[in-house]
Design a protein around this motif. Structure first.
Motif, short mmCIF file in Angstrom:
data_model
loop_
_atom_site.label_atom_id
_atom_site.label_comp_id
_atom_site.label_asym_id
_atom_site.label_seq_id
_atom_site.Cartn_x
_atom_site.Cartn_y
_atom_site.Cartn_z
N ASP A 1 0.84 -1.21 0.00
CA ASP A 1 0.00 0.00 0.00
C ASP A 1 0.87 1.25 0.00
OD1 ASP A 1 -2.57 -1.31 0.26
OD2 ASP A 1 -1.78 -1.98 2.20
N LEU A 2 2.12 1.05 0.35
CA LEU A 2 3.06 2.17 0.38
C LEU A 2 4.39 1.66 -0.17
CD1 LEU A 2 4.04 4.99 1.33
CD2 LEU A 2 4.50 3.96 3.56
N ILE A 3 4.93 2.37 -1.15
CA ILE A 3 6.22 1.98 -1.73
C ILE A 3 7.22 3.10 -1.46
CG2 ILE A 3 7.45 1.50 -3.89
CD1 ILE A 3 4.74 0.34 -4.92
N LEU A 4 8.30 2.75 -0.74
CA LEU A 4 9.33 3.75 -0.46
C LEU A 4 10.58 3.40 -1.25
CD1 LEU A 4 9.24 4.15 3.44
CD2 LEU A 4 8.20 5.60 1.70
N ILE A 5 11.09 4.37 -1.98
CA ILE A 5 12.37 4.15 -2.66
C ILE A 5 13.38 5.08 -1.99
CG2 ILE A 5 13.60 4.08 -4.85
CD1 ILE A 5 10.98 3.89 -6.32
N ASN A 6 14.33 4.47 -1.29
CA ASN A 6 15.34 5.27 -0.60
C ASN A 6 16.57 5.34 -1.49
OD1 ASN A 6 16.49 6.78 1.33
ND2 ASN A 6 16.79 5.14 2.81
N ALA B 1 -2.00 2.48 -4.12
CA ALA B 1 -0.74 2.48 -3.37
C ALA B 1 0.00 3.79 -3.57
CB ALA B 1 0.13 1.31 -3.82
N LYS B 2 0.57 4.32 -2.48
CA LYS B 2 1.34 5.56 -2.58
C LYS B 2 2.81 5.26 -2.84
CE LYS B 2 -1.34 8.87 -0.09
NZ LYS B 2 -1.43 9.87 0.95
N ILE B 3 3.46 6.21 -3.53
CA ILE B 3 4.90 6.05 -3.78
C ILE B 3 5.63 7.26 -3.18
CG2 ILE B 3 6.74 5.96 -5.50
CD1 ILE B 3 5.12 4.48 -7.32
N GLY B 4 6.65 6.99 -2.38
CA GLY B 4 7.48 8.06 -1.81
C GLY B 4 8.92 7.88 -2.22
N ILE B 5 9.56 8.97 -2.63
CA ILE B 5 10.99 8.93 -2.99
C ILE B 5 11.75 9.63 -1.88
CG2 ILE B 5 12.71 9.46 -4.78
CD1 ILE B 5 10.27 7.67 -5.68
N CYS B 6 12.70 8.93 -1.28
CA CYS B 6 13.40 9.47 -0.12
C CYS B 6 14.91 9.45 -0.37
CB CYS B 6 13.11 8.60 1.11
SG CYS B 6 11.38 8.16 1.25
N GLY B 7 15.63 10.13 0.51
CA GLY B 7 17.09 10.05 0.48
C GLY B 7 17.75 11.13 -0.36
N CYS B 8 19.01 10.89 -0.70
CA CYS B 8 19.84 11.94 -1.30
C CYS B 8 19.37 12.40 -2.67
CB CYS B 8 21.29 11.47 -1.37
SG CYS B 8 22.12 11.58 0.23
N THR B 9 18.86 11.50 -3.50
CA THR B 9 18.38 11.95 -4.82
C THR B 9 17.11 12.78 -4.66
OG1 THR B 9 19.40 10.09 -5.89
CG2 THR B 9 17.66 11.16 -7.12
N ALA B 10 16.32 12.45 -3.64
CA ALA B 10 15.15 13.28 -3.34
C ALA B 10 15.61 14.68 -2.96
CB ALA B 10 14.34 12.65 -2.21
N SER B 11 16.64 14.77 -2.10
CA SER B 11 17.17 16.08 -1.69
C SER B 11 17.63 16.87 -2.90
CB SER B 11 18.39 15.94 -0.78
OG SER B 11 18.16 15.07 0.27
N HIS B 12 18.29 16.15 -3.82
CA HIS B 12 18.98 16.86 -4.88
C HIS B 12 18.06 17.18 -6.07
CE1 HIS B 12 21.30 16.49 -8.57
NE2 HIS B 12 21.16 15.20 -8.59
N LEU B 13 17.09 16.30 -6.36
CA LEU B 13 16.19 16.60 -7.50
C LEU B 13 14.91 17.32 -7.07
CD1 LEU B 13 16.45 13.41 -9.75
CD2 LEU B 13 17.66 15.57 -9.99
#
Ligand code: 5AD
Ligand code: SF4
Length: 418
Positions: A29-34, A61-73
């Motif tokens: 239900d939730l997809i996290l890409i770190n 389902a929700k998708i969340g993008i986390c981590g350094c590429t999230a910070s940078h893009l």
């Protein structure tokens, strides 16, 4: 660090209601890409990964993008993949509960201070506890995007670290693994040093009941002073495995990289460590083909590897990263030369390992068992960070046993409990 950030996010989500983990995107239900952004390849992979998840995920389902590429893009992720629900930077993982509740959410503020945030508890491996001791980095090495994605270096208050280590040890984690970009620069607050330093922190953690092993990454060669080397060599709970991110063996390249040390300085420091603690293993990060790197510069790197004979190396072709000083440098090394240098470095290192490996035959190591492998093997690590496998099952997990090596291989030492 990303593993720990993922654990932090899972722990935060679990505060409200228990989340079940799944590796099957179809039932999530939730997809996290770190994400990582230290080199370009994983950044490119992100959008193809999002595409794959979109094909298979549940409609809601929700998708969340986390981590350094999230910070940078940041926003650009929403533009390139409008289906993404939230983007959470490497320094903003504590906001995950807020993020999952919104239709769209973005927080990539690198000035946000998460250092005193009391994260919930979650460990993917119950036998070893990763603990963040600092966030961010002030070094600004010319090739590195991390200061732009993780922000200014701040140390986590030592009381929080000691409490977390005590709780982890009480719950059965015999190994504490301290994390930070420059762990041996610990003790920074508002850019100034003060209070407990890294050597003192190591000593305090070693005094906690139930803590049997302490590891840390990454230390910076520049901060390997005598106090630190003394504590490392003399405290029996500190694992005898030191990471020394060399990056390059050429003084000219190190200067261009803004690493703050020379080839000779690094060699002196590594040799001092070998003399003070002969049983220690040393690993290194090495970048080949930094802009302007000549054949002679590269040979300097080969020479340092030859002299120190690192037990492990992590080696990479230089990858230009936005926002970094090196991205402006013109004299790039062509990819063919870069690949040839990387191959030569890795082949020589494999040969060094092949020379070292037979010497493990018959030796007895204390191994902390932490996972099960296929075909009835249990795997653990020596203090020096070698992976050891023996025939065995659950009853070995979480235990430290003496193991005699009967079949040493380059990456895995096979043996039997004695
Ligand atoms: N290109 C190649 N390797 C890099 N690293 C960091 N930035 C880059 C880059 N731009 C490597 C360094 C660092 C490791 C985590 O990644 O060796 O120590
Ligand atoms: Fe990057 Fe250098 Fe900081 Fe390490 S010390 S995170 S390589 S800027």
């Amino acid at each position: 660090m990303n593993v720990r950030d993922s654990e932090h996010m899972i722990a935060e989500l679990n505060r409200e209601e228990p989340y079940l983990l799944t590796k099957d995107a179809k039932e999530a239900d939730l997809i996290l890409i770190n994400t990582c952004s230290v080199r370009e390849k994983p950044v490119n992979k992100l959008f193809s990964e999002i595409g794959q998840f979109l094909k298979h995920k549940k409609p809601d389902a929700k998708i969340g993008i986390c981590g350094c590429t999230a910070s940078h893009l940041g926003e650009e992720i929403f533009k390139r993949a409008p289906e993404v629900n939230f983007v959470l930077g490497a320094r903003n993982v504590s906001k995950i509960r807020e993020a999952v509740l919104k239709e769209k959410f973005l927080d990539i503020n690198i000035n946000y201070d998460e250092s005193a945030y009391a994260f919930g508890e979650f460990r993917q491996n119950p036998y070893k506890a990763y603990i963040n001791i600092s966030i961010g980095c002030d070094k600004k090495c010319a090739f590195c995007i991390v200061p732009h994605t993780r922000g200014e270096e701040i140390s986590v208050p030592h009381e929080l670290i000691l409490n977390e280590a005590a709780r982890a040890a009480a719950s059965g984690a015999k190994e504490i693994f301290l994390l930070g970009q420059n762990v041996n620069n610990y003790g920074l607050s508002g850019g100034k040093k003060g209070g407990v330093n890294f050597s003192q922190l190591l000593t305090r953690i070693s005094e906690i009941d139930g803590v049997e092993r302490i590891r840390f990454t990454s230390p910076h060669p520049l901060h390997m002073d005598d106090e630190f080397l003394d504590v490392f060599a003399s405290n029996p709970k500190i694992c005898k495995s030191m990471h020394m991110p060399l990056q390059s063996g050429s003084t000219a390249v190190l200067k261009a990289m803004k690493r703050g040390y020379t080839k000779e300085w690094f060699l002196k420091c590594a040799k001092k460590l070998r003399a003070m603690c002969p049983q220690a293993s040393i690993s290194a990060d090495i970048i080949v083909a930094f802009p302007n790197e000549s054949e002679m510069d590269f040979m300097d790197t080969m020479e340092v590897m030859e002299e120190i004979r690192f037990e492990q190396i992590f080696s990479f072709k230089y990858s230009p990263r936005p926002l970094t000083a090196a991205a402006q440098m013109t004299n790039r090394i062509d990819d063919k030369t870069a690949s040839a240098r990387l191959k030569m470095l890795q082949e020589r290192h494999a040969a060094i390992l092949d020379e070292m490996t037979p010497s493990y035959m018959g030796k007895v190591f204390e191994v902390y068992f932490e996972e099960l492998r296929e075909n009835g093997f249990a795997a653990g690590r020596t203090s020096q960070n070698n992976t050891v496998c023996v025939k065995g099952s659950e009853e070995l997990l979480g235990k430290i046993k003496s193991v005699k090596i009967t079949q040493p291989q380059r990456l895995i030492l096979y043996g039997e409990v004695v």
